[in-house]
Design a protein around this motif. Structure first.
Motif, PDB file in Angstrom:
ATOM      1  N   LEU A 208     -11.247  -0.463   2.141  1.00 63.00           N
ATOM      2  CA  LEU A 208     -10.072   0.142   2.768  1.00 63.00           C
ATOM      3  C   LEU A 208      -9.886   1.583   2.318  1.00 63.00           C
ATOM      4  CD1 LEU A 208      -7.282  -2.605   2.773  1.00 63.00           C
ATOM      5  CD2 LEU A 208      -7.986  -1.206   4.715  1.00 63.00           C
ATOM      6  N   ARG A 209     -10.023   1.809   1.021  1.00 66.24           N
ATOM      7  CA  ARG A 209      -9.826   3.156   0.500  1.00 66.24           C
ATOM      8  C   ARG A 209     -10.872   4.134   1.057  1.00 66.24           C
ATOM      9  NH1 ARG A 209      -8.292   0.256  -4.374  1.00 66.24           N
ATOM     10  NH2 ARG A 209     -10.462   0.251  -5.089  1.00 66.24           N
ATOM     11  N   ALA A 210     -12.047   3.595   1.376  1.00 61.43           N
ATOM     12  CA  ALA A 210     -13.127   4.448   1.882  1.00 61.43           C
ATOM     13  C   ALA A 210     -12.992   4.760   3.369  1.00 61.43           C
ATOM     14  CB  ALA A 210     -14.477   3.781   1.626  1.00 61.43           C
ATOM     15  N   MET A 211     -12.121   4.026   4.068  1.00 62.39           N
ATOM     16  CA  MET A 211     -11.962   4.267   5.493  1.00 62.39           C
ATOM     17  C   MET A 211     -11.279   5.607   5.758  1.00 62.39           C
ATOM     18  SD  MET A 211     -10.953   0.642   7.291  1.00 62.39           S
ATOM     19  CE  MET A 211     -11.073   1.436   8.928  1.00 62.39           C
ATOM     20  N   GLU A 212     -11.716   6.278   6.798  1.00 63.73           N
ATOM     21  CA  GLU A 212     -11.125   7.557   7.180  1.00 63.73           C
ATOM     22  C   GLU A 212      -9.909   7.304   8.066  1.00 63.73           C
ATOM     23  OE1 GLU A 212     -14.065  10.018   8.957  1.00 63.73           O
ATOM     24  OE2 GLU A 212     -15.298  10.144   7.143  1.00 63.73           O
ATOM     25  N   LEU A 213      -8.772   7.177   7.417  1.00 65.88           N
ATOM     26  CA  LEU A 213      -7.510   6.953   8.120  1.00 65.88           C
ATOM     27  C   LEU A 213      -6.602   8.145   7.879  1.00 65.88           C
ATOM     28  CD1 LEU A 213      -6.835   3.218   7.136  1.00 65.88           C
ATOM     29  CD2 LEU A 213      -7.699   4.052   9.319  1.00 65.88           C
ATOM     30  N   SER A 214      -5.909   8.548   8.925  1.00 62.40           N
ATOM     31  CA  SER A 214      -4.979   9.664   8.780  1.00 62.40           C
ATOM     32  C   SER A 214      -3.751   9.214   7.998  1.00 62.40           C
ATOM     33  CB  SER A 214      -4.559  10.167  10.163  1.00 62.40           C
ATOM     34  OG  SER A 214      -3.773   9.181  10.829  1.00 62.40           O
ATOM     35  N   ALA A 215      -2.959  10.175   7.577  1.00 60.58           N
ATOM     36  CA  ALA A 215      -1.741   9.853   6.834  1.00 60.58           C
ATOM     37  C   ALA A 215      -0.800   9.010   7.680  1.00 60.58           C
ATOM     38  CB  ALA A 215      -1.048  11.140   6.396  1.00 60.58           C
ATOM     39  N   SER A 216      -0.703   9.320   8.962  1.00 59.07           N
ATOM     40  CA  SER A 216       0.187   8.554   9.836  1.00 59.07           C
ATOM     41  C   SER A 216      -0.344   7.138  10.043  1.00 59.07           C
ATOM     42  CB  SER A 216       0.337   9.259  11.192  1.00 59.07           C
ATOM     43  OG  SER A 216      -0.911   9.377  11.840  1.00 59.07           O
ATOM     44  N   GLU A 217      -1.664   7.000  10.123  1.00 51.12           N
ATOM     45  CA  GLU A 217      -2.241   5.662  10.276  1.00 51.12           C
ATOM     46  C   GLU A 217      -1.988   4.825   9.026  1.00 51.12           C
ATOM     47  OE1 GLU A 217      -5.998   6.338  13.323  1.00 51.12           O
ATOM     48  OE2 GLU A 217      -6.253   6.824  11.196  1.00 51.12           O
ATOM     49  N   ARG A 218      -2.169   5.402   7.868  1.00 52.53           N
ATOM     50  CA  ARG A 218      -1.912   4.665   6.631  1.00 52.53           C
ATOM     51  C   ARG A 218      -0.429   4.317   6.505  1.00 52.53           C
ATOM     52  NH1 ARG A 218      -6.011   3.914   3.251  1.00 52.53           N
ATOM     53  NH2 ARG A 218      -7.916   5.145   3.572  1.00 52.53           N
ATOM     54  N   ALA A 219       0.413   5.221   6.978  1.00 47.41           N
ATOM     55  CA  ALA A 219       1.855   4.941   6.938  1.00 47.41           C
ATOM     56  C   ALA A 219       2.208   3.772   7.854  1.00 47.41           C
ATOM     57  CB  ALA A 219       2.638   6.190   7.341  1.00 47.41           C
ATOM     58  N   SER A 220       1.561   3.711   9.020  1.00 44.62           N
ATOM     59  CA  SER A 220       1.848   2.627   9.965  1.00 44.62           C
ATOM     60  C   SER A 220       1.370   1.282   9.444  1.00 44.62           C
ATOM     61  CB  SER A 220       1.191   2.917  11.321  1.00 44.62           C
ATOM     62  OG  SER A 220      -0.222   2.811  11.240  1.00 44.62           O
ATOM     63  N   LEU A 221       0.410   1.305   8.513  1.00 40.76           N
ATOM     64  CA  LEU A 221      -0.149   0.076   7.949  1.00 40.76           C
ATOM     65  C   LEU A 221       0.326  -0.170   6.519  1.00 40.76           C
ATOM     66  CD1 LEU A 221      -3.877   0.424   9.100  1.00 40.76           C
ATOM     67  CD2 LEU A 221      -2.115  -1.002  10.135  1.00 40.76           C
ATOM     68  N   ALA A 222       1.321   0.582   6.083  1.00 41.60           N
ATOM     69  CA  ALA A 222       1.715   0.569   4.668  1.00 41.60           C
ATOM     70  C   ALA A 222       1.964  -0.836   4.141  1.00 41.60           C
ATOM     71  CB  ALA A 222       2.949   1.444   4.474  1.00 41.60           C
ATOM     72  N   GLY A 223       2.731  -1.617   4.879  1.00 43.56           N
ATOM     73  CA  GLY A 223       3.045  -2.965   4.419  1.00 43.56           C
ATOM     74  C   GLY A 223       1.815  -3.841   4.289  1.00 43.56           C
ATOM     75  N   GLU A 224       0.918  -3.748   5.267  1.00 42.44           N
ATOM     76  CA  GLU A 224      -0.310  -4.547   5.236  1.00 42.44           C
ATOM     77  C   GLU A 224      -1.249  -4.079   4.134  1.00 42.44           C
ATOM     78  OE1 GLU A 224      -1.759  -5.502   9.462  1.00 42.44           O
ATOM     79  OE2 GLU A 224      -0.227  -3.956   9.790  1.00 42.44           O
ATOM     80  N   LEU A 225      -1.301  -2.765   3.910  1.00 42.21           N
ATOM     81  CA  LEU A 225      -2.205  -2.227   2.904  1.00 42.21           C
ATOM     82  C   LEU A 225      -1.787  -2.610   1.485  1.00 42.21           C
ATOM     83  CD1 LEU A 225      -2.899   1.363   4.322  1.00 42.21           C
ATOM     84  CD2 LEU A 225      -4.350  -0.663   4.484  1.00 42.21           C
ATOM     85  N   ARG A 226      -0.495  -2.794   1.261  1.00 38.13           N
ATOM     86  CA  ARG A 226      -0.051  -3.139  -0.090  1.00 38.13           C
ATOM     87  C   ARG A 226       0.178  -4.646  -0.257  1.00 38.13           C
ATOM     88  NH1 ARG A 226       4.893  -0.652   1.777  1.00 38.13           N
ATOM     89  NH2 ARG A 226       6.491  -2.254   2.099  1.00 38.13           N
ATOM     90  N   ALA A 227      -0.113  -5.440   0.784  1.00 39.86           N
ATOM     91  CA  ALA A 227       0.176  -6.878   0.746  1.00 39.86           C
ATOM     92  C   ALA A 227      -0.549  -7.583  -0.386  1.00 39.86           C
ATOM     93  CB  ALA A 227      -0.178  -7.512   2.086  1.00 39.86           C
ATOM     94  N   SER A 228      -1.813  -7.222  -0.629  1.00 42.01           N
ATOM     95  CA  SER A 228      -2.555  -7.896  -1.693  1.00 42.01           C
ATOM     96  C   SER A 228      -1.967  -7.570  -3.063  1.00 42.01           C
ATOM     97  CB  SER A 228      -4.040  -7.510  -1.640  1.00 42.01           C
ATOM     98  OG  SER A 228      -4.219  -6.127  -1.864  1.00 42.01           O
ATOM     99  N   ASP A 229      -1.540  -6.323  -3.256  1.00 39.31           N
ATOM    100  CA  ASP A 229      -0.912  -5.954  -4.523  1.00 39.31           C
ATOM    101  C   ASP A 229       0.438  -6.644  -4.683  1.00 39.31           C
ATOM    102  OD1 ASP A 229      -3.002  -4.269  -5.287  1.00 39.31           O
ATOM    103  OD2 ASP A 229      -2.128  -2.550  -4.245  1.00 39.31           O
ATOM    104  N   ASP A 230       1.187  -6.738  -3.586  1.00 35.16           N
ATOM    105  CA  ASP A 230       2.481  -7.419  -3.643  1.00 35.16           C
ATOM    106  C   ASP A 230       2.297  -8.887  -4.011  1.00 35.16           C
ATOM    107  OD1 ASP A 230       3.746  -5.091  -2.929  1.00 35.16           O
ATOM    108  OD2 ASP A 230       4.032  -5.637  -0.826  1.00 35.16           O
TER     109      ASP A 230
END
Length: 238
Positions: A208-230
């Protein structure tokens, strides 16, 4: 006043069962062993009663108990989580007793008591038609994500959800939209945590960290991206 239904749940260890519900914040309102075993607890006006299982009956290790309608299901889950972590040193997420996790947007969670009774706590104003997925309009990886969500959130079958996602990602990754690939990797990382496989969870996070995602794309996925840490935080020990 209208009628009130009070569930009678089975237990082979009344004292242990009542102690568990006391941990959750219930008050024991009745406890007796003679001339027969009977117990009761109450919280927020909701009463649960306990009796021994019928003799000569094959009792399943886990069984349907009852539905409990609550005003603030998220807050109730937080309270139960804190109480259970305080008692057991961590949140019991497997075996008996246990509590299922509560993801953002959910309207229900399940508690399985030491006797195997399943209590489903549901938001009182839950929409009459809960969206269970399965849209025929979805195709490819989007459909895979939807199927995995159903397995994860409604059937609580994490191994099946993981398999569906892993196979689906391998099949559709090359043609799928970038955000769907990110969602799949995030969901796999979260499921790997749930399945107690931290190595694979970190592998998916690295992708995931290696994927080329824009800041807005990462923001739109924020909840999903932090789900494993949560989830890892929720499962952590005191």
């Amino acid at each position: 006043m209208g009628d009130t239904a009070v569930p009678q749940l089975w237990t082979s260890d009344l004292a242990g069962t009542l102690e568990f519900y006391k941990t959750l914040g219930y008050t024991v309102t009745h406890e007796q062993t003679r001339p027969y075993v009977y117990g009761a607890v109450e919280d927020h006006g909701c009463a649960l009663h306990f009796v021994p299982a019928p003799k000569d009956t094959e009792v399943p290790a886990e069984r349907t108990g009852c539905l409990v309608m609550v005003d603030d299901v998220a807050h109730r889950h937080q309270d139960f989580t804190a109480a259970l972590r305080n008692r057991y040193g961590k949140v019991p997420a497997k075996g008996l007793p246990r509590i299922t996790r509560f993801r953002p947007g959910q309207t229900r969670f399940t508690v399985v008591d030491p006797a195997g009774n399943q209590l489903i706590y549901i938001q009182r104003d839950e929409p009459p038609k809960v969206e269970y997925g399965g849209s025929k309009k979805l195709t490819g990886l989007a459909k895979v994500l939807d199927n995995a969500r159903i397995l994860r959130d409604f059937k609580i079958d994490y191994p099946a959800a993981f398999r569906v996602l892993e196979v689906g990602l391998g099949r559709y990754r090359a043609e799928a939209p970038r955000l769907d690939v990110a969602r799949a990797l995030a969901a796999l990382a979260e499921l790997a945590v749930a399945l107690e496989d931290p190595g694979r969870a970190e592998s998916f996070r690295t992708e995931l960290r290696a994927m080329e995602l824009s800041a807005s794309e990462r923001a739109s996925l924020a909840g999903e991206l932090r789900a494993s840490d949560d989830l890892a935080s929720w499962l952590s020990e005191i």
